[in-house]
Design an enzyme around this catalytic site. Sequence first.
Site, PDB file in Angstrom:
ATOM      1  N   ASP A   1      -7.481   8.861   2.693  1.00  0.00           N
ATOM      2  CA  ASP A   1      -8.223   7.765   2.085  1.00  0.00           C
ATOM      3  C   ASP A   1      -9.199   7.092   3.040  1.00  0.00           C
ATOM      4  O   ASP A   1      -9.666   5.988   2.776  1.00  0.00           O
ATOM      5  CB  ASP A   1      -7.242   6.709   1.542  1.00  0.00           C
ATOM      6  CG  ASP A   1      -6.421   7.242   0.389  1.00  0.00           C
ATOM      7  OD1 ASP A   1      -6.990   7.932  -0.467  1.00  0.00           O
ATOM      8  OD2 ASP A   1      -5.206   6.972   0.347  1.00  0.00           O
TER       9      ASP A   1
ATOM     10  N   ASP B   1      -2.551   5.211   1.661  1.00  0.00           N
ATOM     11  CA  ASP B   1      -1.559   5.575   2.674  1.00  0.00           C
ATOM     12  C   ASP B   1      -2.199   6.059   3.968  1.00  0.00           C
ATOM     13  O   ASP B   1      -1.504   6.423   4.909  1.00  0.00           O
ATOM     14  CB  ASP B   1      -0.567   6.611   2.131  1.00  0.00           C
ATOM     15  CG  ASP B   1      -1.258   7.904   1.687  1.00  0.00           C
ATOM     16  OD1 ASP B   1      -2.457   8.067   1.991  1.00  0.00           O
ATOM     17  OD2 ASP B   1      -0.604   8.727   1.034  1.00  0.00           O
TER      18      ASP B   1
ATOM     19  N   ASP C   1      -4.457   3.360  -4.134  1.00  0.00           N
ATOM     20  CA  ASP C   1      -4.164   4.788  -4.208  1.00  0.00           C
ATOM     21  C   ASP C   1      -2.806   4.922  -4.898  1.00  0.00           C
ATOM     22  O   ASP C   1      -1.984   4.003  -4.839  1.00  0.00           O
ATOM     23  CB  ASP C   1      -4.117   5.371  -2.798  1.00  0.00           C
ATOM     24  CG  ASP C   1      -3.716   6.831  -2.791  1.00  0.00           C
ATOM     25  OD1 ASP C   1      -4.249   7.588  -3.614  1.00  0.00           O
ATOM     26  OD2 ASP C   1      -2.858   7.198  -1.969  1.00  0.00           O
TER      27      ASP C   1
END
Length: 659
Positions: free
Chosen positions: A552, A548, A356
């Site tokens: 996600d 994080d 990410d």
Amino acid sequence: MHDHKEHTDHSGKESLCASGHCGHHHHHHADGGRKPLLGGFGAEALSLVLLIATVLIPSDLPWVKVAMFVVAVLPVGIPILLSTFREWRHGDVFNEFTLMVMASIGAFVLGEYAEGVAVLLFYSVGEKLEDVVSGDVKGQIRRLLGKMPRRATVIDGDSRRDMRPEDVRPGMTIAVKPGESVPLDGTLTGSGPIDFNTAAITGESLPRTFSPGADISSGVIPVDREAVIRVTREYSDSSMTRIMKMIEDASARRAPSETILRKITRWYTPVVFGAALLLFFIPMLIGLLATGFHFEWQVWLNRSLVFLVCACPCALIVSLPLTYFASIGIASRKGILFKGHDSLDALRTVDTVLLDKTGTVTTGRFHVTDVRSSGSLDADGLLAAVAALENESTHPLAKAVVAECSRRNLSAAEATDVKAVDHGITGTVDGHTLVAGSIRLMHDMGVEVPDGITASATAIYVAEDDRFAGMISLSDTVKPDVAVAVRALHSDGVNTVGILSGDTEGTVESAAREIGADTFRARLLPEEKQKIIAEERARGHKVAFAGDGVNDAPALAAANVGIAMGNVGTDIAIESAQVVIAGDDIAKIDEGIHISRRVRYVILENVIFAFGVKIIVMILGAFGIASLWAAVFADTGVTVITVLWTLYRLKIWQLKKKD
């Protein structure tokens, strides 16, 4: 957090030998901790003293000697015999207890009384040693995570009082003196920044500076002065409590190699029994049917017993979980938290690492890269006008504009009638109506943006009195050393490192180029990230995804190994990921891969050594060359050696890898 306790026995440790093939968990202490040496080995010490006395004391009466040997075997024999009956009641006849008891009884039948005592004595010593070592490893993990304080100093108006951390509630304020561990998660209050030692959480040796308003994890230690913290989580939900729980639960989630071993031991022991019986009965049949072959039952029974004792898989059953457990402890010291042995194993085969962007590759803190004016305001005037609008905003882009204005020492303009609108903000500055926001806001307001004005990164578009006035380009700051970490992943056999982000194409491309990523995808929704990861896995790739943990969750769950970066107190990270990196250092992904590979090396060394010794002694025993003492060594001796070798190899490697 998922509850995996159904996989553990009453000691809280691995019951790898659930089918009874290794019995050490039946005599562990309930707390799983280290037992006092004398108390823990009391029965073994008594049996050893009685055995030595029986061997040394002369006696002309054979039955007296036999009685003394029987007395010598009782302290270690009775617990093992009870465990044997317990397993039989559960329908498990072919187990390690049965094997050891039969070997001991057989030795007594043959008149090898000392060997009969030794079989059970050294087996019991080996099991207790494993118990002590495992307790030590668990103790080391607790120590490396920092000794959590048992009291919290709560500030109540002008007074202070001590409370148990479990009794402190969110919203209360606590004081933590320099050198003391923070007992609960919270937000730093007071004035001025404070340096904290974060080694217990992140594994970093250098202190980190936190300013008021920053989130503080339990387990960190203020270095220079007292910290005043407003508690945000209860003790049971605090970072250190969760880390402890993760490590406790890690032992319950087994690696594939351990699962395979359990399946093997279900048929291995009956096969060993069968082979030992054949080793006795085939020569007996030959003696009955063939002339010229004299069958000596004592000789062949002895060889069968040697075969039985030697064939015990205890060395592997003990050393495998210990290898994983000790490695999880080493990883925890470095701020890499594996949720189970299976996730530690899975990281070894990863060939694709997808990241990410915001919060993982980048800091999430933006900075101004370019200011282009297109109206009556020059670049500095445009920046000062937008800063006036954004002055009270907490949005990351707004903060970046205000910070840049301050950095350039520009005098702040005055803004009135400031209002937040969809995709931006409006207000009056120096008598002019100013609008700042996304390009979509410009379209909604009917402001014509000139051709060729496109942002290569995140941008704030500005209109003055309904006419386009310019654009401020911003960029998220790539974390230091991410490029180095990506190079390390490539050099360690990771074929593809990519970025998956919901950000704009230009921003993501810029970050990918800066860190040396192989691929990137932009403007992705969470479910689109999940789909991309599923596609990569369908192509046969082993995928690790690092995010994080905020939005996600689908991607973390879809990957072979989900890696949550950042605060270990994040609920979504704990639930969705298999690995949690405490802190934000991507280099720890590569370090985790190293740890995973090291585990495999140590396991292979133990398997080759244990089977090598056992096969040699079994062959020698079948031909009458190896004695029952050699078989005892091939079982208990090999177990002790593999345990010590495991700890030695991991310790040496740990010293080599120290920062």
